[in-house]
Enzyme design. Structure first.
Site, short mmCIF file in Angstrom:
data_model
loop_
_atom_site.label_atom_id
_atom_site.label_comp_id
_atom_site.label_asym_id
_atom_site.label_seq_id
_atom_site.Cartn_x
_atom_site.Cartn_y
_atom_site.Cartn_z
N ARG A 169 -0.67 6.64 7.65
CA ARG A 169 -0.55 6.67 5.97
C ARG A 169 -0.98 7.77 5.33
NH1 ARG A 169 1.11 1.67 4.08
NH2 ARG A 169 0.33 -0.27 5.06
N ASP A 174 3.19 3.38 6.76
CA ASP A 174 2.58 3.15 8.08
C ASP A 174 3.80 2.48 9.25
OD1 ASP A 174 3.27 0.38 6.88
OD2 ASP A 174 1.55 -0.29 8.35
N LYS A 198 0.65 -1.22 0.05
CA LYS A 198 0.15 -0.07 0.13
C LYS A 198 0.56 1.45 0.01
CE LYS A 198 -3.32 -1.98 3.29
NZ LYS A 198 -3.90 -1.95 4.58
N GLY A 199 1.95 1.11 0.25
CA GLY A 199 2.93 2.31 0.54
C GLY A 199 3.09 3.42 -0.16
N GLU A 201 8.07 2.57 -5.96
CA GLU A 201 8.09 1.94 -4.65
C GLU A 201 8.54 3.11 -3.67
OE1 GLU A 201 7.94 -0.01 -2.53
OE2 GLU A 201 9.57 -1.68 -2.56
N ASP A 202 7.70 3.20 -2.73
CA ASP A 202 7.71 4.12 -1.51
C ASP A 202 9.07 4.22 -0.85
OD1 ASP A 202 7.49 1.59 -0.56
OD2 ASP A 202 5.95 1.87 0.89
N ASP A 245 14.67 -0.40 1.75
CA ASP A 245 15.39 -0.49 2.76
C ASP A 245 16.54 -1.71 2.87
OD1 ASP A 245 16.28 -0.56 5.62
OD2 ASP A 245 14.46 -1.67 6.62
N PHE A 296 12.91 4.65 11.40
CA PHE A 296 11.75 4.24 10.88
C PHE A 296 10.65 5.49 10.27
CE2 PHE A 296 7.73 2.25 10.77
CZ PHE A 296 7.99 0.96 10.07
N LEU A 297 10.26 5.42 9.10
CA LEU A 297 9.45 6.50 8.85
C LEU A 297 8.11 6.45 8.51
CD1 LEU A 297 12.11 7.85 6.04
CD2 LEU A 297 12.00 8.54 8.34
P1 5GP Z 1 13.10 -3.90 2.25
O1 5GP Z 1 12.48 -5.13 1.58
O2 5GP Z 1 13.78 -3.02 1.32
O3 5GP Z 1 13.73 -4.12 3.38
O4 5GP Z 1 11.93 -3.16 2.76
C1 5GP Z 1 10.75 -2.64 1.77
C2 5GP Z 1 9.62 -2.29 2.62
O5 5GP Z 1 9.71 -2.27 3.99
C3 5GP Z 1 8.95 -1.04 2.29
O6 5GP Z 1 8.12 -1.35 0.95
C4 5GP Z 1 8.10 -0.91 3.26
O7 5GP Z 1 6.87 -1.24 3.36
C5 5GP Z 1 8.87 -1.35 4.68
N1 5GP Z 1 9.78 -0.37 5.05
C6 5GP Z 1 11.18 -0.21 5.02
N2 5GP Z 1 11.51 0.84 5.87
C7 5GP Z 1 10.38 1.30 6.23
C8 5GP Z 1 10.20 2.70 6.93
O8 5GP Z 1 11.18 3.24 7.52
N3 5GP Z 1 8.85 2.97 7.25
C9 5GP Z 1 7.99 2.10 6.98
N4 5GP Z 1 6.64 2.80 7.29
N5 5GP Z 1 7.94 1.02 6.23
C10 5GP Z 1 9.28 1.01 5.73
#
Ligand code: 5GP
Length: 175
Positions: free
Chosen positions: A163, A157, A40-41, A97-98, A101, A150-151
């Protein structure tokens, strides 16, 4: 209750989105283009980005990829819970992509979409978190690089909260 510290204002976000839209328009020059938003991000980011895109030949779709758990750490388990509905073979495609990480979600999606044989596959991410990157997938269009934290807000969210906020905040957890 956790506290929220402002990281990116509405104005800053929209200014950056305008710049990203201009770059995308310049690179694709009215060629047809499919935007795939990650639910949803990315729903707010994608909708704002599209309002600045001038290319008339665009299509929009969504995908939902979940990494397990409702916590603030990404898990090694990724599953697709909503598939893409538009055929992508031979198309120019941009994943929107939002936040990236570890890069695990993006790596999964990139490899998944590649299998449909798009002509071009690019990645646009509003936020690239530098701190915990494990899987290095090059991002073609990056809004902001953020070191840590953490944002939430602007689609992001914390256990489904925040959100709707128009700005982006860092969550400060109570000790
Ligand atoms: P990754 O697979 O790159 O580790 O993580 C990506 C997903 O983790 C993002 O699409 C998001 O849903 C969640 N995520 C990673 N960091 C954050 C953050 O700082 N805040 C939030 N709300 N979600 C995050």
């Amino acid at each position: 209750m956790e506290k929220l510290n402002l990281v990116l204002s509405k104005e800053k976000i929209l200014q950056k989105i305008k710049e990203l839209a201009e770059k995308i328009d310049k690179d694709f020059n009215n060629e047809s283009l499919v935007f795939i938003g990650t639910l949803k991000g990315a729903f707010i980011f994608l909708s704002d980005l599209l309002r600045y895109i001038k290319n008339p030949n665009i299509q929009i779709d969504f995908v939902r990829v979940k990494s397990y758990g409702m916590s603030d750490t990404s898990s090694e388990n990724v599953i697709l819970t909503k598939d893409i509905e538009i055929p992508l073979e031979g198309k120019n495609v941009i994943i929107v992509e939002d936040i990236v990480d570890t890069g695990l979600t993006l790596k999964y999606l990139y490899e998944y979409i590649k299998k449909f044989n798009p002509k071009n596959l690019k990645i646009c991410a509003l936020i690239d978190k530098k701190e915990r990157k494990k899987f290095n997938i090059p991002i073609d269009y990056v809004g902001f690089e953020i070191e840590k934290g953490f944002l939430v807000g602007y689609g992001l969210d914390f256990a489904e909260k925040y959100r709707h906020l128009p700005e982006i905040y860092e969550v400060i957890k109570d000790e």
